[in-house]
Design an enzyme around this catalytic site. Structure first.
Site, PDB file in Angstrom:
ATOM      1  N   THR A  15     -18.740  58.044  63.039  1.00 47.39           N
ATOM      2  CA  THR A  15     -19.281  59.269  62.118  1.00 47.39           C
ATOM      3  C   THR A  15     -19.770  60.235  63.494  1.00 47.39           C
ATOM      4  O   THR A  15     -19.609  61.561  62.736  1.00 47.39           O
ATOM      5  CB  THR A  15     -20.505  58.811  62.209  1.00 47.39           C
ATOM      6  OG1 THR A  15     -19.641  57.739  60.815  1.00 47.39           O
ATOM      7  CG2 THR A  15     -21.027  59.577  61.146  1.00 47.39           C
ATOM      8  N   ASP A  57     -11.891  56.241  62.708  1.00 47.92           N
ATOM      9  CA  ASP A  57     -12.888  55.631  61.540  1.00 47.92           C
ATOM     10  C   ASP A  57     -12.767  53.578  62.482  1.00 47.92           C
ATOM     11  O   ASP A  57     -12.073  53.976  62.842  1.00 47.92           O
ATOM     12  CB  ASP A  57     -13.350  55.584  60.293  1.00 47.92           C
ATOM     13  CG  ASP A  57     -13.741  54.707  59.574  1.00 47.92           C
ATOM     14  OD1 ASP A  57     -14.304  53.870  59.730  1.00 47.92           O
ATOM     15  OD2 ASP A  57     -14.737  55.777  58.688  1.00 47.92           O
ATOM     16  N   SER A  58     -14.021  53.850  62.184  1.00 43.74           N
ATOM     17  CA  SER A  58     -13.909  52.730  63.565  1.00 43.74           C
ATOM     18  C   SER A  58     -13.700  51.321  62.021  1.00 43.74           C
ATOM     19  O   SER A  58     -13.583  50.036  62.889  1.00 43.74           O
ATOM     20  CB  SER A  58     -15.084  51.658  64.178  1.00 43.74           C
ATOM     21  OG  SER A  58     -15.881  51.030  62.547  1.00 43.74           O
ATOM     22  N   THR A  89     -20.043  52.990  63.676  1.00 40.43           N
ATOM     23  CA  THR A  89     -20.983  51.342  63.561  1.00 40.43           C
ATOM     24  C   THR A  89     -20.239  50.406  62.899  1.00 40.43           C
ATOM     25  O   THR A  89     -20.722  49.555  63.055  1.00 40.43           O
ATOM     26  CB  THR A  89     -22.324  51.990  62.730  1.00 40.43           C
ATOM     27  OG1 THR A  89     -22.211  52.707  61.557  1.00 40.43           O
ATOM     28  CG2 THR A  89     -23.018  53.333  63.395  1.00 40.43           C
ATOM     29  N   ASP A  90     -19.347  50.967  62.125  1.00 35.22           N
ATOM     30  CA  ASP A  90     -19.151  49.957  60.783  1.00 35.22           C
ATOM     31  C   ASP A  90     -18.463  48.503  62.171  1.00 35.22           C
ATOM     32  O   ASP A  90     -18.863  46.971  61.552  1.00 35.22           O
ATOM     33  CB  ASP A  90     -17.745  49.715  60.368  1.00 35.22           C
ATOM     34  CG  ASP A  90     -18.229  51.487  59.069  1.00 35.22           C
ATOM     35  OD1 ASP A  90     -19.542  50.634  58.872  1.00 35.22           O
ATOM     36  OD2 ASP A  90     -17.598  51.611  58.841  1.00 35.22           O
ATOM     37  N   GLN A 269     -24.053  32.929  56.857  1.00 42.26           N
ATOM     38  CA  GLN A 269     -25.019  33.595  55.922  1.00 42.26           C
ATOM     39  C   GLN A 269     -26.003  34.307  56.179  1.00 42.26           C
ATOM     40  O   GLN A 269     -26.363  35.197  56.258  1.00 42.26           O
ATOM     41  CB  GLN A 269     -24.883  32.966  54.204  1.00 42.26           C
ATOM     42  CG  GLN A 269     -23.018  33.569  54.395  1.00 42.26           C
ATOM     43  CD  GLN A 269     -22.814  32.473  52.872  1.00 42.26           C
ATOM     44  OE1 GLN A 269     -24.040  32.780  51.762  1.00 42.26           O
ATOM     45  NE2 GLN A 269     -21.644  31.693  53.072  1.00 42.26           N
TER      46      GLN A 269
HETATM   47  N1  ASP Z   1     -17.350  54.612  59.032  1.00 42.18           N
HETATM   48  C1  ASP Z   1     -18.062  54.958  59.768  1.00 42.18           C
HETATM   49  C2  ASP Z   1     -16.686  54.752  61.358  1.00 42.18           C
HETATM   50  O1  ASP Z   1     -17.475  53.286  61.486  1.00 42.18           O
HETATM   51  C3  ASP Z   1     -19.419  54.588  60.032  1.00 42.18           C
HETATM   52  C4  ASP Z   1     -19.949  55.010  61.281  1.00 42.18           C
HETATM   53  O2  ASP Z   1     -19.704  55.866  62.271  1.00 42.18           O
HETATM   54  O3  ASP Z   1     -21.408  55.009  60.933  1.00 42.18           O
HETATM   55  O4  ASP Z   1     -16.290  54.888  62.102  1.00 42.18           O
END
Ligand code: ASP
Length: 333
Positions: A15, A57-58, A89-90, A269
């Site tokens: 992102t 995108d990750s 972040t993902d 979990q």
């Molecule tokens: N979908 C994005 C990613 O992981 C989310 C992010 O970067 O916060 O690339």
């Protein structure tokens, strides 16, 4: 006066560099190679160079990308004083864990960061995350860290806990390595130090599966997995590491998996605390059936560790099982 530090920013997407002017959905953009232009003041911190290694995108990150990032760091290890990896972040916690295992005796900081909102948005967390990650990469913290919001975590302990908070990561089983407020406070006592020569150990085995238990899961749906080309399972069990042992018992699956030379590792979990399957009969019997415990590793750190170790030990699950409970890079207490 000490010499100015040199930092390398390795941009992999996410992102942070996406273009907010585009209407949804957000995707990789040409802004990725211009992110440093949004924080010109960062030049006060160090001499900074940036390389866009890939831009995605990750969700699309695969083990080959972990290898590529690690190789990029290893090649430049003597040229720079520290590294910042911009990442979505993902799957950032998975990449952080992978890098922590691969970069053995790391002598410099490698700080992963990203953002919840693009750097080109007015209201963004990207600028502070990036500036603070750069600052921390100049410090004496030779670990793979993950910086988000105001904390630097040991990368292999981090977990994405929020989809929409700026404070999106936590490290439930290990304190932050540093906290950034008015001052930067580094927990020197927690920071790992290299114990020998730096080395890159690349390679991951993808014959690992994470399984999440839920009441109602039919074990016969799992049995065919034992015919698949898999070497290890991480079971996200309940609480302290319990699994069903009465109706729809998981024990025959664990027994058969073990008999066929598969490794079954029990994680939880629950977000925080240490898995101790022996505490309850419903966990003890999983151990008796052949499972091993993930201790206080996150499921992500455990799964990536299995992928790493299976590659290191030529897929010998018995050898991996013997050393799985030992810490490689501080992922386990
Ligand atoms: N979908 C994005 C990613 O992981 C989310 C992010 O970067 O916060 O690339």
């Amino acid at each position: 006066m000490s010499a100015r530090k040199r930092l390398l920013v390795i941009n992999t997407g996410g992102t942070l560099g996406m273009d907010p002017r585009k209407t949804a959905p957000l995707g990789p953009s040409a802004l990725a190679d211009q992110v440093l232009r949004f924080i010109p003041e960062a030049r006060e911190i160090a001499d900074i160079e940036m390389k866009v290694l890939f831009n995605q995108d990750s969700a699309n990150v695969q083990p080959a990308h972990w290898d590529a990032i690690a190789a990029c760091v290893a090649e430049a290890i003597d040229t720079y004083d520290g590294f910042v990896v911009i990442h979505g972040t993902d799957t950032m916690a998975y990449t952080a864990a992978a890098l922590s295992y691969m970069l053995v005796n790391l002598p410099r900081p490698v700080v992963l960061t990203g953002a919840q909102r693009p750097i080109a948005s007015i209201r963004t967390d990207a600028k502070t995350n990036l500036v603070n990650a750069l600052e921390l990469a100049t410090r004496d913290i030779p670990e793979v860290g993950l910086f988000f919001d105001h904390r630097l975590f040991r990368g292999n302990r981090a977990h994405k806990v929020s989809i929409d908070d700026f404070d999106a990561f936590a490290s439930p089983n290990f304190p932050p390595l540093a906290e950034v407020g008015l001052h930067v406070q580094v927990r020197e006592d927690l920071v790992r130090r290299p114990a020998g020569l730096f080395q890159l150990q690349p390679g991951f085995c993808d014959k690992v599966l994470i399984l999440c238990l839920f009441p109602g899961l039919r074990p016969e749906h799992l049995m065919p997995l034992l015919d698949a080309d898999l070497k290890a399972f991480v079971i996200e069990a309940y609480g302290a590491g319990t699994v069903p042992v009465a109706e729809r018992s998981l024990l025959p699956f664990i027994e058969e998996a073990t008999r066929r030379g598969r490794l079954v590792a029990i994680a939880s979990q629950a977000l925080s605390g240490r898995v101790e399957p022996a505490l309850y009969e419903a966990g003890r019997r999983a151990l008796d059936a052949g499972a091993v415990s993930c201790g206080d590793m996150t499921p992500a750190a455990a799964a990536v560790k299995l992928m790493f170790m299976l590659a290191q030990y030529a897929e010998d699950t018995r050898k991996v099982g013997r050393v799985f409970g030992q810490s490689i890079a501080g992922e386990l207490t």
